[in-house]
Motif scaffolding. Structure first.
Motif, PDB file in Angstrom:
ATOM      1  N   THR A  18      -0.567  -5.552   7.284  1.00 11.99           N
ATOM      2  CA  THR A  18      -0.567  -6.926   6.794  1.00 11.99           C
ATOM      3  C   THR A  18      -1.340  -7.021   5.493  1.00 11.99           C
ATOM      4  OG1 THR A  18      -2.524  -7.482   8.088  1.00 11.99           O
ATOM      5  CG2 THR A  18      -0.382  -7.989   9.083  1.00 11.99           C
ATOM      6  N   SER A  19      -0.973  -8.026   4.727  1.00 15.05           N
ATOM      7  CA  SER A  19      -1.671  -8.386   3.505  1.00 15.05           C
ATOM      8  C   SER A  19      -1.501  -9.893   3.347  1.00 15.05           C
ATOM      9  CB  SER A  19      -1.083  -7.631   2.301  1.00 15.05           C
ATOM     10  OG  SER A  19      -1.865  -7.873   1.146  1.00 15.05           O
ATOM     11  N   ALA A  20      -2.205 -10.460   2.410  1.00 12.38           N
ATOM     12  CA  ALA A  20      -2.066 -11.901   2.167  1.00 12.38           C
ATOM     13  C   ALA A  20      -2.304 -12.173   0.697  1.00 12.38           C
ATOM     14  CB  ALA A  20      -3.055 -12.682   3.027  1.00 12.38           C
ATOM     15  N   ILE A  21      -1.599 -13.174   0.183  1.00  5.98           N
ATOM     16  CA  ILE A  21      -1.802 -13.544  -1.221  1.00  5.98           C
ATOM     17  C   ILE A  21      -2.538 -14.874  -1.349  1.00  5.98           C
ATOM     18  CG2 ILE A  21       0.097 -12.152  -2.072  1.00  5.98           C
ATOM     19  CD1 ILE A  21       1.761 -14.699  -2.278  1.00  5.98           C
ATOM     20  N   GLY A  64       1.383 -17.341   3.309  1.00  2.00           N
ATOM     21  CA  GLY A  64       1.007 -16.330   2.320  1.00  2.00           C
ATOM     22  C   GLY A  64       0.725 -14.979   2.947  1.00  2.00           C
ATOM     23  N   THR A  65       0.805 -14.900   4.272  1.00  2.00           N
ATOM     24  CA  THR A  65       0.661 -13.619   4.954  1.00  2.00           C
ATOM     25  C   THR A  65       1.946 -12.825   4.778  1.00  2.00           C
ATOM     26  OG1 THR A  65      -0.844 -14.542   6.593  1.00  2.00           O
ATOM     27  CG2 THR A  65       0.291 -12.511   7.200  1.00  2.00           C
ATOM     28  N   GLU A  82       3.718  -2.779  -3.267  1.00  2.00           N
ATOM     29  CA  GLU A  82       3.695  -2.732  -4.735  1.00  2.00           C
ATOM     30  C   GLU A  82       4.967  -3.356  -5.313  1.00  2.00           C
ATOM     31  OE1 GLU A  82       4.064   0.802  -7.972  1.00  2.00           O
ATOM     32  OE2 GLU A  82       2.492   1.073  -6.463  1.00  2.00           O
ATOM     33  N   GLU A  83       6.119  -2.976  -4.771  1.00  2.00           N
ATOM     34  CA  GLU A  83       7.390  -3.528  -5.259  1.00  2.00           C
ATOM     35  C   GLU A  83       7.480  -5.027  -4.993  1.00  2.00           C
ATOM     36  OE1 GLU A  83      11.173  -4.091  -6.845  1.00  2.00           O
ATOM     37  OE2 GLU A  83       9.740  -2.457  -7.157  1.00  2.00           O
ATOM     38  N   LEU A  84       7.099  -5.456  -3.797  1.00  2.58           N
ATOM     39  CA  LEU A  84       7.167  -6.881  -3.464  1.00  2.58           C
ATOM     40  C   LEU A  84       6.214  -7.688  -4.341  1.00  2.58           C
ATOM     41  CD1 LEU A  84       8.336  -9.119  -1.719  1.00  2.58           C
ATOM     42  CD2 LEU A  84       6.442  -8.728  -0.122  1.00  2.58           C
ATOM     43  N   PHE A  85       4.990  -7.203  -4.533  1.00  2.00           N
ATOM     44  CA  PHE A  85       4.040  -7.928  -5.379  1.00  2.00           C
ATOM     45  C   PHE A  85       4.566  -8.030  -6.813  1.00  2.00           C
ATOM     46  CE2 PHE A  85       0.383  -6.466  -2.412  1.00  2.00           C
ATOM     47  CZ  PHE A  85       0.645  -7.516  -1.542  1.00  2.00           C
ATOM     48  N   GLY A  92       6.636 -15.666 -11.040  1.00  2.00           N
ATOM     49  CA  GLY A  92       5.566 -16.574 -11.435  1.00  2.00           C
ATOM     50  C   GLY A  92       4.580 -16.892 -10.321  1.00  2.00           C
ATOM     51  N   ILE A  93       4.610 -16.131  -9.259  1.00  2.00           N
ATOM     52  CA  ILE A  93       3.687 -16.359  -8.145  1.00  2.00           C
ATOM     53  C   ILE A  93       2.454 -15.491  -8.380  1.00  2.00           C
ATOM     54  CG2 ILE A  93       3.344 -16.075  -5.654  1.00  2.00           C
ATOM     55  CD1 ILE A  93       6.386 -16.659  -5.385  1.00  2.00           C
ATOM     56  N   SER A  94       1.293 -16.135  -8.303  1.00  2.00           N
ATOM     57  CA  SER A  94       0.036 -15.436  -8.532  1.00  2.00           C
ATOM     58  C   SER A  94      -0.284 -14.520  -7.353  1.00  2.00           C
ATOM     59  CB  SER A  94      -1.080 -16.460  -8.718  1.00  2.00           C
ATOM     60  OG  SER A  94      -2.307 -15.800  -8.849  1.00  2.00           O
ATOM     61  N   VAL A  95      -0.447 -13.240  -7.672  1.00  2.00           N
ATOM     62  CA  VAL A  95      -0.808 -12.240  -6.660  1.00  2.00           C
ATOM     63  C   VAL A  95      -2.073 -11.553  -7.171  1.00  2.00           C
ATOM     64  CG1 VAL A  95      -0.090 -10.123  -5.488  1.00  2.00           C
ATOM     65  CG2 VAL A  95       1.614 -11.891  -6.010  1.00  2.00           C
ATOM     66  N   PRO A  96      -3.103 -11.445  -6.330  1.00  2.00           N
ATOM     67  CA  PRO A  96      -4.318 -10.754  -6.775  1.00  2.00           C
ATOM     68  C   PRO A  96      -3.988  -9.353  -7.314  1.00  2.00           C
ATOM     69  CG  PRO A  96      -4.651 -11.730  -4.605  1.00  2.00           C
ATOM     70  CD  PRO A  96      -3.203 -11.897  -4.948  1.00  2.00           C
ATOM     71  N   GLU A  97      -4.826  -8.869  -8.222  1.00  2.00           N
ATOM     72  CA  GLU A  97      -4.596  -7.561  -8.846  1.00  2.00           C
ATOM     73  C   GLU A  97      -4.442  -6.451  -7.808  1.00  2.00           C
ATOM     74  OE1 GLU A  97      -3.626  -5.068 -11.744  1.00  2.00           O
ATOM     75  OE2 GLU A  97      -4.020  -7.190 -12.081  1.00  2.00           O
ATOM     76  N   GLU A  98      -5.338  -6.396  -6.830  1.00  2.00           N
ATOM     77  CA  GLU A  98      -5.256  -5.384  -5.773  1.00  2.00           C
ATOM     78  C   GLU A  98      -5.479  -6.042  -4.415  1.00  2.00           C
ATOM     79  OE1 GLU A  98      -7.327  -1.670  -6.309  1.00  2.00           O
ATOM     80  OE2 GLU A  98      -7.243  -1.897  -8.494  1.00  2.00           O
ATOM     81  N   PRO A  99      -4.439  -6.680  -3.868  1.00  2.00           N
ATOM     82  CA  PRO A  99      -4.595  -7.326  -2.563  1.00  2.00           C
ATOM     83  C   PRO A  99      -4.917  -6.286  -1.483  1.00  2.00           C
ATOM     84  CG  PRO A  99      -2.485  -7.871  -3.581  1.00  2.00           C
ATOM     85  CD  PRO A  99      -3.099  -6.792  -4.399  1.00  2.00           C
ATOM     86  N   SER A 100      -5.736  -6.670  -0.528  1.00  2.00           N
ATOM     87  CA  SER A 100      -6.073  -5.724   0.537  1.00  2.00           C
ATOM     88  C   SER A 100      -4.879  -5.586   1.481  1.00  2.00           C
ATOM     89  CB  SER A 100      -7.318  -6.164   1.290  1.00  2.00           C
ATOM     90  OG  SER A 100      -7.040  -7.325   2.042  1.00  2.00           O
TER      91      SER A 100
END
Length: 189
Positions: A18-21, A64-65, A82-85, A92-100
């Motif tokens: 899992t990850s979250a934006i 956002g999960t 990586e591809e999805l982010f 135009g959706i803000s995604v953190p530089e390195e999401p956990s």
């Protein structure tokens, strides 16, 4: 010809991560806008995104999960996220530089390369550590005290290990099960 790993090795079958934006997503819009995304509210409450570069399927929720499932390597999980982010950023959706990214469950298998008498094994392992109802499920469910793992033991000698977060945990579970079965006389040392 199918080859099987030696009995001291595991095969990763599926990893869930899992990850979250950290923002709400318009899943109906994303289902249309993501190149490999689909959204059908009657079937699933989020966007299903099957990326052609990996075996992983990405599940995006309104909260956002983002759950990744179907991968059989950490590399596939990383490629999928990586591809999805990248696709989300391109929309135009803000995604953190390195999401956990957190590994939630790793399902793996192993082969003891011998048949097992599950009725006798159930008695040997003891009722407190196992569930065995052959009329409900044709395998023995073995819960380890030392690790949060569950090992399904089939009479064919195949094992399915669930609950691991790493390959090392899964391998430790197999080693423990083999050791215990050897102690009980079900495996040759």
């Amino acid at each position: 010809m199918t080859t099987h790993p030696p009995s001291n090795q595991i095969t990763i079958e599926n990893i869930v991560a899992t990850s979250a934006i950290e923002q709400e997503l318009d899943v109906a819009r994303l289902g249309d806008d993501l190149p490999s995304g689909t959204y059908d509210a009657e079937q699933f409450p989020g966007v299903i995104c099957r990326l052609p570069i990996t075996s992983a399927t990405m599940l995006l929720y309104r909260t956002g999960t983002i759950t990744c499932t179907g991968a059989n390597s950490i590399h596939d999980i990383e490629k999928g996220y990586e591809e999805l982010f990248t696709q989300l950023r391109n929309l135009g959706i803000s995604v953190p530089e390195e999401p956990s990214i957190s590994i939630e469950n790793m399902v793996s298998s192993a082969d003891l390369e011998t048949s097992l008498n599950l009725n006798a094994l159930a008695i040997g392992l003891g009722i407190e550590d196992i569930e065995y109802e052959p009329e409900q499920f044709p395998g023995l469910i073995y819960r380890l005290d030392e690790l949060p793992l569950v090992i399904l033991i089939l009479n064919s000698g195949k094992l399915v290990i669930t609950g691991a977060k790493t390959e090392t945990e899964a391998q430790t579970g197999v080693s423990h099960a083999k050791s215990r079965l050897s102690e009980l006389g079900f495996l040759d040392n």
